[in-house]
Write an enzyme that holds these catalytic residues in place. Structure first.
Site, mmCIF file in Angstrom:
data_model
loop_
_atom_site.group_PDB
_atom_site.id
_atom_site.type_symbol
_atom_site.label_atom_id
_atom_site.label_comp_id
_atom_site.label_asym_id
_atom_site.label_seq_id
_atom_site.Cartn_x
_atom_site.Cartn_y
_atom_site.Cartn_z
ATOM 1 N N HIS A 120 -2.485 -65.712 35.356
ATOM 2 C CA HIS A 120 -2.005 -66.019 36.705
ATOM 3 C C HIS A 120 -2.933 -65.455 37.786
ATOM 4 O O HIS A 120 -2.845 -65.848 38.945
ATOM 5 C CB HIS A 120 -0.565 -65.540 36.898
ATOM 6 C CG HIS A 120 -0.392 -64.058 37.009
ATOM 7 N ND1 HIS A 120 0.048 -63.275 35.963
ATOM 8 C CD2 HIS A 120 -0.578 -63.200 38.041
ATOM 9 C CE1 HIS A 120 0.126 -62.017 36.349
ATOM 10 N NE2 HIS A 120 -0.257 -61.943 37.621
ATOM 11 N N ASP A 150 -0.192 -65.647 29.131
ATOM 12 C CA ASP A 150 -0.605 -65.183 30.455
ATOM 13 C C ASP A 150 -1.833 -64.294 30.361
ATOM 14 O O ASP A 150 -1.943 -63.278 31.058
ATOM 15 C CB ASP A 150 0.531 -64.449 31.178
ATOM 16 C CG ASP A 150 0.232 -64.270 32.666
ATOM 17 O OD1 ASP A 150 -0.578 -65.046 33.201
ATOM 18 O OD2 ASP A 150 0.770 -63.332 33.277
ATOM 19 N N GLY A 224 -1.716 -56.930 42.574
ATOM 20 C CA GLY A 224 -3.130 -56.570 42.492
ATOM 21 C C GLY A 224 -3.426 -55.782 41.233
ATOM 22 O O GLY A 224 -4.551 -55.740 40.754
ATOM 23 N N ASN A 225 -2.380 -55.117 40.669
ATOM 24 C CA ASN A 225 -2.527 -54.423 39.392
ATOM 25 C C ASN A 225 -2.587 -55.392 38.219
ATOM 26 O O ASN A 225 -2.973 -55.012 37.107
ATOM 27 C CB ASN A 225 -1.358 -53.469 39.147
ATOM 28 C CG ASN A 225 -1.609 -52.076 39.677
ATOM 29 O OD1 ASN A 225 -0.911 -51.629 40.579
ATOM 30 N ND2 ASN A 225 -2.598 -51.392 39.148
ATOM 31 N N SER A 226 -2.164 -56.640 38.432
ATOM 32 C CA SER A 226 -2.119 -57.610 37.334
ATOM 33 C C SER A 226 -3.485 -57.727 36.677
ATOM 34 O O SER A 226 -4.501 -57.919 37.349
ATOM 35 C CB SER A 226 -1.686 -58.982 37.856
ATOM 36 O OG SER A 226 -0.340 -58.981 38.229
ATOM 37 N N LEU A 281 5.694 -70.931 11.883
ATOM 38 C CA LEU A 281 6.751 -70.517 10.968
ATOM 39 C C LEU A 281 7.348 -71.708 10.225
ATOM 40 O O LEU A 281 7.671 -71.604 9.039
ATOM 41 C CB LEU A 281 7.844 -69.783 11.745
ATOM 42 C CG LEU A 281 9.053 -69.300 10.960
ATOM 43 C CD1 LEU A 281 8.631 -68.278 9.911
ATOM 44 C CD2 LEU A 281 10.106 -68.699 11.892
ATOM 45 N N GLY A 282 7.529 -72.825 10.919
ATOM 46 C CA GLY A 282 8.167 -73.982 10.285
ATOM 47 C C GLY A 282 9.671 -73.852 10.220
ATOM 48 O O GLY A 282 10.312 -74.364 9.295
ATOM 49 N N LEU A 285 14.827 -70.893 15.192
ATOM 50 C CA LEU A 285 15.572 -69.645 15.084
ATOM 51 C C LEU A 285 16.570 -69.494 16.225
ATOM 52 O O LEU A 285 16.398 -70.057 17.300
ATOM 53 C CB LEU A 285 14.603 -68.455 15.095
ATOM 54 C CG LEU A 285 13.499 -68.454 14.042
ATOM 55 C CD1 LEU A 285 12.558 -67.278 14.255
ATOM 56 C CD2 LEU A 285 14.084 -68.420 12.633
#
Length: 479
Positions: A120, A150, A224-226, A281-282, A285
């Site tokens: 992002h 992300d 800004g820390n992202s 996984l197929g 869940l």
């Protein structure tokens, strides 16, 4: 004879002297049993995070993303009264270009200039600039953007220089209460370090990516820390700071980081081939709630209930059955389907994992082969035309691989709409990208070829059955 009051004062004085003597003559190591020790040297008095920061901070960078956007002026500029005074000298009404910038953080993970950040941070960007901690700037190229985790991988050319890096730490070794530092560039003020602890692990209800499994910390994280680093006291990378929980936009002590094991997997995929290949996984869940656990006779909620198996898929071949509850993946407890997906996503295709499950009161272990979802049938992307309801739509065959790529239900069958041209027949009747065409005039649509045959002839009306999200609706279109 001493009065009663005098005797009481005498014995209180004796006890006070005894306690003072005990305080002064008790060895320091005896007090250490409480876990609190008086500093015995200047070095201990001056304990600091500075050595950790000195080691880690040079590998944390600023990431600048730029793109050019068309900005339309206000309609007031086209008003005749306004133009009477200004005329056309300012080209009012003509779209103007504006450079839009965004700022985030990143971490150098390879000496040759491989940098990881959040997707992002760079999403929509056309050019990228990396500023090192020593303020040198480099143009960067985008190697991989993975919206599902992300994460994004950038590369700069350091001209043969060996850049400072942060080493990955096994994020499964982190424990609640561990001290951590968050390093990044909040609000664009410059590189900033904040401290805290690991508040929680395996947070899966955050909702900021497809693979939800986050380390929670109370170290201050702000806009800004992202993309910045979450590091442990040995100066190693334990996670990439990604999101905060906040009603005001500022830090309230609830921040989330993508675990280093997931980050490492995406980085290795980018270096190896530029695309992320995740095992399948197929099975579909379901989370095991308290009510569901009680109905299944389980001692507690948690785990992932197998709802459906793909015939011939990895889970079916491993011996899992509908109704099994997966409790562990490779010895690690899983609390919900998101935890299972995370564990699979951090593994490489070609290996095996062990799944511990509960079945009708008993327990078992299945060995699952890690393989890619099959593309069967082939996607056969086709543009439709002619005089029929789907003219102007681009469609393709759904398969587990294609459905996973499109972020649809891997068990979905039929033909999916990929694009719809503006002004086309398909758009006019309300067809949208992501719709799954199930049937035409009572006949099931199995693949693109079958759809083309069903709409080939002229008809007075078309009865359509379409699935959109979780809803299935019918529509009648005149020929």
């Amino acid at each position: 004879m001493m009065s009663e009051q005098g005797a009481a004062l005498f014995w209180m004085s004796v006890m006070a002297l005894f306690l003072i003597a005990a305080l002064f003559f008790t060895p320091l190591n005896a007090r250490a049993e409480t876990g609190r020790v008086v500093p015995s040297s200047k070095a201990e008095v001056q304990l600091s995070y500075a050595p950790v920061v000195e080691k880690a901070a040079p590998a944390v960078v600023n990431v600048y993303s730029k793109r050019v956007v068309q900005e339309r002026p206000s309609p007031i500029f086209n008003d005749p009264f306004f133009q009477r005074f200004f005329g056309d000298r300012f080209s009012f009404g003509v779209p103007r270009e504006r450079v839009q910038q965004s700022l985030g953080s990143g971490v150098i993970v390879r000496e040759n200039g491989i940098i990881v950040t959040n997707n992002h941070v760079i999403e929509g960007g056309e050019s990228f600039t990396i500023a090192l901690s020593d303020r040198r700037e480099f143009d960067a190229e985008l190697v991989l953007a993975d919206e599902r985790t992300d994460l994004a991988i950038l590369r700069i050319d350091p001209k043969g220089e060996r850049l400072p890096t942060l080493k990955f730490k096994d994020s499964d070794t982190v424990e609640v209460g561990d001290l951590v530092l968050a390093i990044g560039n909040p609000f664009g003020v410059g590189q900033t370090v904040t401290s805290g602890i690991v508040s929680a692990l395996a947070r899966t209800q955050v909702g900021v990516s497809d693979y939800q499994f986050f380390i929670q910390t109370d170290a201050a994280i702000n806009p800004g820390n992202s993309g910045g680093a979450l590091v442990t006291m040995d100066g190693q990378l334990i996670g990439i700071n990604t999101a905060i929980f906040s009603r005001s936009g500022g830090s309230v002590g609830i921040g989330f980081a993508i675990p280093a094991n997931m980050v490492r997997s995406v980085v290795e995929s980018a270096i190896d081939g530029g695309s992320v290949k995740r095992p399948w996984l197929g099975a579909s869940l379901q989370a095991v709630t308290s009510d569901l656990a009680e109905s299944l006779g389980l001692d507690r909620p948690g785990g992932a209930l197998v709802q459906e198996l793909y015939e011939g898929g990895p889970a079916a071949r491993a011996g899992l059955k509908v109704g099994d509850v997966i409790r562990k993946v490779d010895g690690r407890e899983v609390l919900d389907p998101q935890s299972v997906r995370y564990r699979l996503a951090t593994k490489s295709v070609g290996g095996q994992i062990e799944l511990d499950y509960v079945r009708k009161g008993g327990t078992g272990t299945a060995r699952l082969s890690l393989e890619l979802p099959p593309e069967d049938p082939p996607r056969e992307v086709t543009d439709l035309g002619g005089r029929q309801p789907f003219a102007g739509a681009t469609v393709g065959n759904l398969s587990p691989a294609f459905a996973d790529e499109l972020r649809l239900d891997p068990f979905a069958r039929g033909v999916v709409v990929l694009k719809v041209q503006r002004g086309s027949t398909a758009q006019r009747i309300g067809v949208r990208p992501g719709d799954i065409i199930l049937a035409v005039s009572g006949t099931e649509v199995r693949d693109v070829d079958g759809l083309k045959r069903l709409v080939a002839g002229a008809r007075e009306q078309w009865d359509l059955k379409i699935k959109r999200g979780e809803e299935v609706f019918s529509a009648t279109v005149r020929g």
